[in-house]
Design a protein around this motif. Structure first.
Motif, mmCIF file in Angstrom:
data_model
loop_
_atom_site.group_PDB
_atom_site.id
_atom_site.type_symbol
_atom_site.label_atom_id
_atom_site.label_comp_id
_atom_site.label_asym_id
_atom_site.label_seq_id
_atom_site.Cartn_x
_atom_site.Cartn_y
_atom_site.Cartn_z
ATOM 1 N N GLY A 122 0.825 -1.210 0.000
ATOM 2 C CA GLY A 122 0.000 0.000 0.000
ATOM 3 C C GLY A 122 0.854 1.253 0.000
ATOM 4 O O GLY A 122 0.601 2.202 -0.753
ATOM 5 N N ALA A 123 1.900 1.253 0.844
ATOM 6 C CA ALA A 123 2.815 2.400 0.916
ATOM 7 C C ALA A 123 3.580 2.587 -0.392
ATOM 8 O O ALA A 123 3.758 3.716 -0.873
ATOM 9 N N ILE A 124 3.997 1.473 -1.010
ATOM 10 C CA ILE A 124 4.703 1.538 -2.303
ATOM 11 C C ILE A 124 3.802 2.166 -3.365
ATOM 12 O O ILE A 124 4.249 3.001 -4.158
ATOM 13 N N SER A 125 2.510 1.788 -3.354
ATOM 14 C CA SER A 125 1.591 2.320 -4.374
ATOM 15 C C SER A 125 1.418 3.830 -4.241
ATOM 16 O O SER A 125 1.409 4.553 -5.236
ATOM 17 N N ILE A 126 1.312 4.332 -2.999
ATOM 18 C CA ILE A 126 1.195 5.791 -2.781
ATOM 19 C C ILE A 126 2.454 6.500 -3.271
ATOM 20 O O ILE A 126 2.385 7.507 -3.974
ATOM 21 N N PHE A 127 3.614 5.962 -2.903
ATOM 22 C CA PHE A 127 4.886 6.580 -3.282
ATOM 23 C C PHE A 127 5.037 6.639 -4.808
ATOM 24 O O PHE A 127 5.359 7.696 -5.367
ATOM 25 N N LEU A 128 4.786 5.524 -5.489
ATOM 26 C CA LEU A 128 4.953 5.483 -6.948
ATOM 27 C C LEU A 128 3.973 6.419 -7.651
ATOM 28 O O LEU A 128 4.327 7.108 -8.604
ATOM 29 N N TYR A 129 2.740 6.452 -7.153
ATOM 30 C CA TYR A 129 1.715 7.276 -7.802
ATOM 31 C C TYR A 129 2.009 8.767 -7.633
ATOM 32 O O TYR A 129 2.000 9.533 -8.600
ATOM 33 N N ALA A 130 2.283 9.162 -6.393
ATOM 34 C CA ALA A 130 2.450 10.591 -6.098
ATOM 35 C C ALA A 130 3.840 11.122 -6.461
ATOM 36 O O ALA A 130 3.972 12.239 -6.964
ATOM 37 N N CYS A 131 4.866 10.315 -6.211
ATOM 38 C CA CYS A 131 6.240 10.819 -6.336
ATOM 39 C C CYS A 131 6.944 10.459 -7.646
ATOM 40 O O CYS A 131 7.964 11.066 -7.986
ATOM 41 N N VAL A 132 6.429 9.477 -8.365
ATOM 42 C CA VAL A 132 7.087 9.078 -9.621
ATOM 43 C C VAL A 132 6.155 9.285 -10.820
ATOM 44 O O VAL A 132 6.474 10.036 -11.744
ATOM 45 N N TYR A 133 4.975 8.659 -10.786
ATOM 46 C CA TYR A 133 4.032 8.761 -11.908
ATOM 47 C C TYR A 133 3.594 10.203 -12.170
ATOM 48 O O TYR A 133 3.672 10.695 -13.296
ATOM 49 N N THR A 134 3.154 10.896 -11.112
ATOM 50 C CA THR A 134 2.621 12.261 -11.284
ATOM 51 C C THR A 134 3.636 13.221 -11.912
ATOM 52 O O THR A 134 3.321 13.890 -12.905
ATOM 53 N N PRO A 135 4.892 13.303 -11.399
ATOM 54 C CA PRO A 135 5.861 14.214 -12.035
ATOM 55 C C PRO A 135 6.249 13.790 -13.461
ATOM 56 O O PRO A 135 6.565 14.650 -14.290
ATOM 57 N N LEU A 136 6.219 12.485 -13.744
ATOM 58 C CA LEU A 136 6.636 11.991 -15.066
ATOM 59 C C LEU A 136 5.627 12.302 -16.173
ATOM 60 O O LEU A 136 5.982 12.307 -17.346
ATOM 61 N N LYS A 137 4.376 12.577 -15.792
ATOM 62 C CA LYS A 137 3.311 12.770 -16.801
ATOM 63 C C LYS A 137 3.610 13.911 -17.772
ATOM 64 O O LYS A 137 3.174 13.888 -18.918
#
Length: 297
Positions: A122-137
């Protein structure tokens, strides 16, 4: 008069809360995790189901709130998102951040009460979504690949919550939802192309609505279909599928593939929107068929 004003304020607060946590999306994610739990468990625990539902909702809600804080200036540029609570100014960044933080804590604590691995994923999913996916868009179309990882975790998360074990079974559930997300998100990226372009988001694999994108949508739909029937062959451990269920799942996949080819032929926003709707129907029905098959078989 004051009563009317209070009720309007209450209504707007509730609608803003639903918007900041993307309630409909969050509930669909919770549905995936509950399906994964039912597939993995021997004896259903209502308490664990409830904990998983709330924990899952808090985690997804937190991810969506962090996402809207980070993208507030870009959301303001798009017609689809300009009226969200933060870009519209109805909710301050601080308020949104407090909600996101509380949701993160509650989500991790609740999932941790089920087992440590569930909380970790669950923690990994929040981190990837907010900190990696969002800026990469705004940087690269590869953002969709990164975003597909947290997006695929819920189905798998349910199995881990049921068994406290990560193996071939949750790996297969993860792969199914991972591949499914490409035709789903690229269809959204297609019919919202102009809106995304205003904010500088790169959502399509080739960067434009062309045959190359349509071909990749078809390819990933085929991968999704292949992964969905793997359990019938008996090498996915405790995750199995009867021949009848596999045929149903395969036919559902062919239905989605039909709309993928239709997009390739028509290249229209309407065809992309239809594919998106069919993809949502597909993943929901597949999860239902998997669960029914387990309890009937």
């Amino acid at each position: 008069m004051s009563n009317t004003k209070t009720s309007v304020t209450t209504t707007s607060v509730i609608s803003d809360f639903k918007e900041i946590t993307k309630m409909r999306l969050s509930l669909s994610v919770v549905f995936s995790s509950l399906a994964g739990y039912l597939l993995g468990v021997d004896i259903v625990s209502v308490k664990t189901l409830i904990l998983l539902a709330f924990g899952g909702y808090f985690m997804v809600g937190a991810s969506n709130a962090f996402n809207q804080i980070i993208e507030k200036d870009l959301d303001a540029l798009m017609k689809r998102t300009a009226n969200r609570p933060v870009p519209s100014g109805r909710m301050s960044v601080n308020t949104a951040f407090i909600i996101a933080s509380i949701f993160t804590l509650l989500g991790i604590i609740i999932l941790y009460s089920i087992n440590k691995q569930t909380a970790m994923f669950g923690a990994i999913s929040i981190f990837l979504y907010a900190c990696v996916y969002t800026p990469l868009k705004t940087k690269t179309p590869l953002a969709v690949f990164v975003g597909a990882i947290p997006g695929a975790i819920p189905f798998m998360l349910g199995w881990v919550a049921a068994t406290d074990n990560f193996g071939i079974e949750p790996g297969t559930l993860f792969a199914l939802q991972f591949f499914w997300q490409f035709p789903h998100f690229w269809a959204i990226g297609w019919f919202l192309f102009n809106d995304y372009e205003k904010a500088g988001f790169f959502m399509l694999p080739t960067g434009k609505r062309d045959k190359g994108t349509a071909v990749q949508i078809i390819m990933y739909t085929i991968w999704t279909i292949l992964v969905s029937i793997i359990p019938v062959f008996g090498f996915t451990g405790a995750l199995s599928l009867s021949i009848v269920a596999a045929i149903i799942v395969f036919v559902l996949g062919l239905g989605m593939l039909y709309y993928a080819f239709r997009l390739f032929n028509e290249m229209t926003e309407k065809a992309a929107r239809q594919l998106m709707l069919i993809s949502v129907l597909y993943i929901t029905l597949v999860q239902i068929v998997y669960v029914i098959d387990k309890f009937i078989g």
